[in-house]
Design a protein around this motif. Structure first.
Motif, mmCIF file in Angstrom:
data_model
loop_
_atom_site.group_PDB
_atom_site.id
_atom_site.type_symbol
_atom_site.label_atom_id
_atom_site.label_comp_id
_atom_site.label_asym_id
_atom_site.label_seq_id
_atom_site.Cartn_x
_atom_site.Cartn_y
_atom_site.Cartn_z
ATOM 1 N N LYS A 25 89.166 105.573 85.239
ATOM 2 C CA LYS A 25 87.724 105.640 85.435
ATOM 3 C C LYS A 25 87.203 107.073 85.301
ATOM 4 C CE LYS A 25 86.112 101.508 85.871
ATOM 5 N NZ LYS A 25 85.084 101.001 84.900
ATOM 6 N N GLU A 26 88.020 108.040 85.709
ATOM 7 C CA GLU A 26 87.618 109.438 85.564
ATOM 8 C C GLU A 26 87.411 109.770 84.081
ATOM 9 O OE1 GLU A 26 86.235 112.835 87.005
ATOM 10 O OE2 GLU A 26 87.022 111.252 88.305
ATOM 11 N N ARG A 27 88.315 109.290 83.248
ATOM 12 C CA ARG A 27 88.196 109.531 81.806
ATOM 13 C C ARG A 27 86.973 108.816 81.231
ATOM 14 N NH1 ARG A 27 90.364 106.437 77.820
ATOM 15 N NH2 ARG A 27 91.870 105.477 79.223
ATOM 16 N N PHE A 28 86.752 107.575 81.660
ATOM 17 C CA PHE A 28 85.630 106.784 81.169
ATOM 18 C C PHE A 28 84.295 107.419 81.575
ATOM 19 C CE2 PHE A 28 82.831 102.919 81.780
ATOM 20 C CZ PHE A 28 82.624 102.687 80.431
ATOM 21 N N ILE A 29 84.196 107.841 82.827
ATOM 22 C CA ILE A 29 82.968 108.467 83.315
ATOM 23 C C ILE A 29 82.729 109.794 82.599
ATOM 24 C CG2 ILE A 29 81.926 109.585 85.329
ATOM 25 C CD1 ILE A 29 83.174 107.316 87.026
ATOM 26 N N ALA A 30 83.787 110.536 82.336
ATOM 27 C CA ALA A 30 83.650 111.810 81.619
ATOM 28 C C ALA A 30 83.092 111.571 80.214
ATOM 29 C CB ALA A 30 84.996 112.515 81.549
ATOM 30 N N GLU A 31 83.518 110.500 79.555
ATOM 31 C CA GLU A 31 82.997 110.172 78.226
ATOM 32 C C GLU A 31 81.514 109.842 78.301
ATOM 33 O OE1 GLU A 31 85.278 107.032 76.522
ATOM 34 O OE2 GLU A 31 87.105 108.224 76.326
ATOM 35 N N LEU A 32 81.114 109.064 79.304
ATOM 36 C CA LEU A 32 79.701 108.729 79.470
ATOM 37 C C LEU A 32 78.873 109.979 79.748
ATOM 38 C CD1 LEU A 32 79.993 105.485 81.646
ATOM 39 C CD2 LEU A 32 79.253 105.621 79.261
ATOM 40 N N LEU A 91 78.976 105.524 88.834
ATOM 41 C CA LEU A 91 78.344 104.895 87.671
ATOM 42 C C LEU A 91 76.855 104.656 87.914
ATOM 43 C CD1 LEU A 91 81.218 102.406 86.773
ATOM 44 C CD2 LEU A 91 80.460 104.345 85.396
ATOM 45 N N HIS A 92 76.503 104.253 89.136
ATOM 46 C CA HIS A 92 75.090 104.101 89.494
ATOM 47 C C HIS A 92 74.366 105.433 89.338
ATOM 48 C CE1 HIS A 92 74.184 100.064 91.181
ATOM 49 N NE2 HIS A 92 75.509 99.987 91.271
ATOM 50 N N ASP A 102 61.680 101.255 91.983
ATOM 51 C CA ASP A 102 62.257 102.574 92.229
ATOM 52 C C ASP A 102 63.557 102.749 91.455
ATOM 53 O OD1 ASP A 102 64.599 101.775 93.924
ATOM 54 O OD2 ASP A 102 63.037 101.155 95.319
ATOM 55 N N VAL A 103 63.985 103.985 91.312
ATOM 56 C CA VAL A 103 65.157 104.305 90.494
ATOM 57 C C VAL A 103 66.413 103.601 91.009
ATOM 58 C CG1 VAL A 103 66.706 106.168 89.783
ATOM 59 C CG2 VAL A 103 64.247 106.515 89.700
ATOM 60 N N SER A 104 66.559 103.522 92.325
ATOM 61 C CA SER A 104 67.742 102.890 92.903
ATOM 62 C C SER A 104 67.833 101.423 92.498
ATOM 63 C CB SER A 104 67.717 103.011 94.425
ATOM 64 O OG SER A 104 68.833 102.363 95.006
ATOM 65 N N ALA A 105 66.716 100.701 92.592
ATOM 66 C CA ALA A 105 66.709 99.286 92.217
ATOM 67 C C ALA A 105 66.951 99.119 90.720
ATOM 68 C CB ALA A 105 65.375 98.654 92.611
ATOM 69 N N ILE A 120 70.060 97.121 88.756
ATOM 70 C CA ILE A 120 69.835 96.084 87.744
ATOM 71 C C ILE A 120 70.600 96.405 86.468
ATOM 72 C CG2 ILE A 120 68.096 95.049 86.233
ATOM 73 C CD1 ILE A 120 66.106 95.423 88.610
ATOM 74 N N LEU A 121 70.501 97.655 86.004
ATOM 75 C CA LEU A 121 71.174 98.037 84.766
ATOM 76 C C LEU A 121 72.693 98.039 84.925
ATOM 77 C CD1 LEU A 121 68.881 100.876 83.384
ATOM 78 C CD2 LEU A 121 69.101 98.530 82.565
ATOM 79 N N TYR A 122 73.174 98.485 86.087
ATOM 80 C CA TYR A 122 74.612 98.448 86.318
ATOM 81 C C TYR A 122 75.114 97.011 86.265
ATOM 82 C CZ TYR A 122 79.203 98.769 88.397
ATOM 83 O OH TYR A 122 80.550 98.650 88.613
ATOM 84 N N SER A 123 74.388 96.098 86.899
ATOM 85 C CA SER A 123 74.795 94.690 86.907
ATOM 86 C C SER A 123 74.815 94.117 85.494
ATOM 87 C CB SER A 123 73.845 93.877 87.791
ATOM 88 O OG SER A 123 73.897 94.317 89.135
ATOM 89 N N LEU A 124 73.841 94.512 84.683
ATOM 90 C CA LEU A 124 73.797 94.052 83.293
ATOM 91 C C LEU A 124 75.014 94.540 82.522
ATOM 92 C CD1 LEU A 124 72.438 92.898 80.720
ATOM 93 C CD2 LEU A 124 71.270 95.108 80.495
ATOM 94 N N ILE A 125 75.279 95.846 82.585
ATOM 95 C CA ILE A 125 76.397 96.421 81.837
ATOM 96 C C ILE A 125 77.726 95.843 82.311
ATOM 97 C CG2 ILE A 125 77.644 98.557 81.320
ATOM 98 C CD1 ILE A 125 74.922 100.009 81.591
ATOM 99 N N ASP A 126 77.900 95.794 83.627
ATOM 100 C CA ASP A 126 79.134 95.269 84.202
ATOM 101 C C ASP A 126 79.336 93.807 83.818
ATOM 102 O OD1 ASP A 126 81.365 95.977 86.047
ATOM 103 O OD2 ASP A 126 80.549 94.339 87.252
#
Length: 216
Positions: free
Chosen positions: A69-76, A134-135, A156-159, A163-169
């Motif tokens: 996940k560290e590698r994946f997050i670094a790419e993002l 990721l959020h 708000d940004v948190s909500a 929503i976007l995290y749930s979509l991607i996941d």
């Protein structure tokens, strides 16, 4: 900062090697079907040596997930969050597409860990830590859209981030479950879905960005 001694460097290299071998085993067979003995055998070391570096299979799985996940997050971070907004969609599609092609089994292991976390409290902290990071990436991207393009969120940004995290996941999970769909097809569907969700999240009706052209 004092450089590590030769013995420390050797131990760190050995630990990294064992994590690499464990990643191969766990990604191929899943957490429930791999024992420390299996990993020791694949690594060419004794079970005692493996226990010297990792107290349990749970600890080893956490190390595997953290490394991946560290590698994946670094790419993002590098290719999406820091990229020009005009390149947002193709950059995100490139990272996810490459990840689905090259790290498909590791994505499966991530979902395996999340399922295990429902019953094994020791996994919850790592799951929450990774999801929160990721959020945070998504929130930073949304704030850039607001600031640089003058677009206002309807929530708000948190909500919006949730929503976007749930979509991607969810889209990644669907791709993993549907073996008949290629990574390219999954990414194309994801881009279209993301575009529509972004439109609904911004009060102006437009996220002020555009998806990649889709071929029929």
């Amino acid at each position: 900062m004092t450089p590590p001694s030769k013995s420390q460097a050797k131990a760190e290299a050995k630990r990294a090697f064992l994590i690499e071998q464990a990643t191969i085993c766990l990604a191929e067979k899943g957490y429930a079907h791999v024992s420390l003995r299996d990993i020791a055998k694949e690594s060419g070391v004794s079970l005692g040596i493996l226990h010297y570096y990792f107290a349990s299979k749970e600890e080893l799985l956490l190390e595997v997930i953290a490394s991946y996940k560290e590698r994946f997050i670094a790419e993002l971070e590098r290719e999406v969050v820091a990229a020009p907004l005009d390149n947002f969609f193709p950059a995100l599609a490139a990272v996810l597409g490459r990840s689905l092609l090259e790290d498909r089994k590791l994505h499966r292991l991530w979902y395996d860990l999340q399922a295990q976390a429902l019953y094994t409290p020791v996994f919850l902290e790592q799951v929450h830590h990774t999801r929160n990071r990721l959020h945070d990436l998504i929130a930073r991207m949304l704030k850039r859209l607001q600031t640089e393009r003058g677009a206002a969120l309807a929530v708000d940004v948190s909500a919006a981030s949730s929503i976007l995290y749930s979509l991607i996941d969810g889209m990644i999970l669907q791709c993993l479950l549907d073996e008949s769909r290629t990574a390219a097809e999954a990414i194309s569907r994801f881009q279209l879905a993301l575009h529509h969700v972004l439109e609904s999240l911004f009060s102006s009706g437009s996220p002020a960005t555009h998806p990649v052209e889709r071929g029929d």
